[in-house]
Design an enzyme around this catalytic site. Structure first.
Site, PDB file in Angstrom:
ATOM      1  CG  HIS A  55      -7.264  11.602 -21.435  1.00 48.99           C
ATOM      2  ND1 HIS A  55      -8.243  12.418 -20.952  1.00 48.99           N
ATOM      3  CD2 HIS A  55      -7.791  10.368 -21.455  1.00 48.99           C
ATOM      4  CE1 HIS A  55      -9.319  11.711 -20.696  1.00 48.99           C
ATOM      5  NE2 HIS A  55      -9.079  10.457 -20.990  1.00 48.99           N
ATOM      6  CG  HIS A  77      -9.032  10.944 -14.706  1.00 45.71           C
ATOM      7  ND1 HIS A  77      -8.225  10.936 -15.819  1.00 45.71           N
ATOM      8  CD2 HIS A  77     -10.280  11.230 -15.138  1.00 45.71           C
ATOM      9  CE1 HIS A  77      -8.969  11.211 -16.888  1.00 45.71           C
ATOM     10  NE2 HIS A  77     -10.219  11.398 -16.501  1.00 45.71           N
ATOM     11  CE1 TYR A  79      -7.945   6.916 -14.300  1.00 40.73           C
ATOM     12  CE2 TYR A  79     -10.146   7.811 -13.922  1.00 40.73           C
ATOM     13  CZ  TYR A  79      -9.093   7.501 -14.779  1.00 40.73           C
ATOM     14  OH  TYR A  79      -9.206   7.776 -16.114  1.00 40.73           O
ATOM     15  CB  ALA A 107     -17.295   9.795 -20.512  1.00 43.77           C
ATOM     16  CB  SER A 202     -13.373  13.651 -14.452  1.00 45.71           C
ATOM     17  OG  SER A 202     -14.551  13.863 -15.192  1.00 45.71           O
ATOM     18  CG  HIS A 236     -12.255   1.808 -20.322  1.00 45.53           C
ATOM     19  ND1 HIS A 236     -12.717   3.022 -19.880  1.00 45.53           N
ATOM     20  CD2 HIS A 236     -11.073   2.083 -20.935  1.00 45.53           C
ATOM     21  CE1 HIS A 236     -11.861   3.979 -20.189  1.00 45.53           C
ATOM     22  NE2 HIS A 236     -10.862   3.428 -20.835  1.00 45.53           N
TER      23      HIS A 236
HETATM   24  N1  HPA Z   1     -18.984   4.992 -13.818  1.00 41.86           N
HETATM   25  C1  HPA Z   1     -18.009   5.888 -13.526  1.00 41.86           C
HETATM   26  N2  HPA Z   1     -17.429   6.646 -14.434  1.00 41.86           N
HETATM   27  C2  HPA Z   1     -17.844   6.536 -15.703  1.00 41.86           C
HETATM   28  C3  HPA Z   1     -18.850   5.635 -16.071  1.00 41.86           C
HETATM   29  C4  HPA Z   1     -19.447   4.821 -15.075  1.00 41.86           C
HETATM   30  O1  HPA Z   1     -20.338   4.003 -15.330  1.00 41.86           O
HETATM   31  N3  HPA Z   1     -19.025   5.776 -17.423  1.00 41.86           N
HETATM   32  C5  HPA Z   1     -18.168   6.727 -17.828  1.00 41.86           C
HETATM   33  N4  HPA Z   1     -17.437   7.194 -16.805  1.00 41.86           N
END
Ligand code: HPA
Length: 262
Positions: A55, A77, A79, A107, A202, A236
């Site tokens: 990013h 984010h 998180y 995503a 997000s 991930h």
């Molecule tokens: N969960 C949460 N966030 C995400 C996911 C997921 O499965 N895939 C991509 N971002």
């Protein structure tokens, strides 16, 4: 204007983009298509830098397929341990310089059984399950209407653009969660029962801030993985790989859409 708006306005010179396009995982390359680009690292505009690898943390202003855009490459984010104010700083700065349309991409993990990795989703609504709201603490409290937060007219235009681009785009409700842990099987069942079609970490705070600033919003998700309810692991790496592979298809939808937003 807000201080961040001042910083961005100064860096943009006489450019006044109308459309903010926030790029999610795998979509960063879209910024390379911006013609006559002015690059503004977030820090140069007095905005908090984005820290996650991949990013970039910068705006690219210019013309993209006929539209005057401010492309946001990289985002913070919740998180990461920052507050909703930091997460929404770019959206608020964009609103302050006159941007009135917000195209937010991300995503997401699919929850609905008919979804497949690589699918493109047009957000119709969201569930804010992050426990944060960027308007909390403001006085007087902005009681912002969130019906049709995802603009019906823009959603229609997105479907027309997808059809022109030959891409399948399906409607869905996005559940925004804090992360960064992926969902447990029980959470997947809960989110489905709540009416969510996809889940991600997000977007929801940014959309609330955009609506509070009076912007119209289009949300597009790239489904990178699908929770089948079998308890299969979520990786991930897989999320990033599918994001990279399917990113050009979401970019194709944007390419067909942006000339109509000019
Ligand atoms: N969960 C949460 N966030 C995400 C996911 C997921 O499965 N895939 C991509 N971002």
């Amino acid at each position: 204007m807000t201080p961040a708006g001042d910083g961005l306005a100064a860096r943009l010179g006489d450019r006044r983009p109308r459309v903010l396009v926030t790029l999610g995982s795998g979509l960063g390359a879209l910024a390379d298509d911006v013609a006559d680009p002015t690059v503004v690292p977030f820090a140069d505009a007095g905005l908090p830098a984005a820290g996650v690898p991949g990013h970039e943390g910068r705006f690219v202003a210019g013309r993209l397929h006929g539209a005057g855009v401010l492309v946001q490459q990289g985002r913070l984010h919740l998180y990461e341990g920052v507050g909703a104010a930091a997460v929404t700083a770019c959206v608020r700065a964009a609103a302050a310089v006159g941007v009135d349309t917000f195209v937010v991409t991300n995503a997401a993990g699919g929850l609905r059984s008919t979804l497949r990795p690589g699918d493109l989703l047009c957000l119709t609504d969201h569930l804010n399950l992050t426990g944060h709201n960027p308007l909390a603490g403001l006085w007087p409290p902005p009681f912002v209407d969130m019906a049709d937060a995802y603009d019906p007219g823009l959603r229609g235009q997105a479907h027309e653009a997808a059809a022109r681009a030959g891409e399948r785009l399906v409607d869905g409700v996005y559940a925004g969660v804090l992360g960064p842990a992926f969902e447990t099987p029980a959470e997947v069942r809960m989110l489905r029962a709540m009416g969510a079609d996809a889940v991600g970490m997000s977007t929801v705070a940014e959309v609330v801030a955009a609506r509070a600033a009076g912007m119209r919003v289009l949300g597009l998700s790239l489904v990178t993985n699908v929770h089948r309810g079998t308890g299969a692991p979520t990786a991930h790496d897989e999320v990033l790989r599918v994001g990279r592979e399917a990113g050009p298809r979401l970019a194709a939808v944007l390419r067909a859409l942006l000339p109509r937003l000019a």
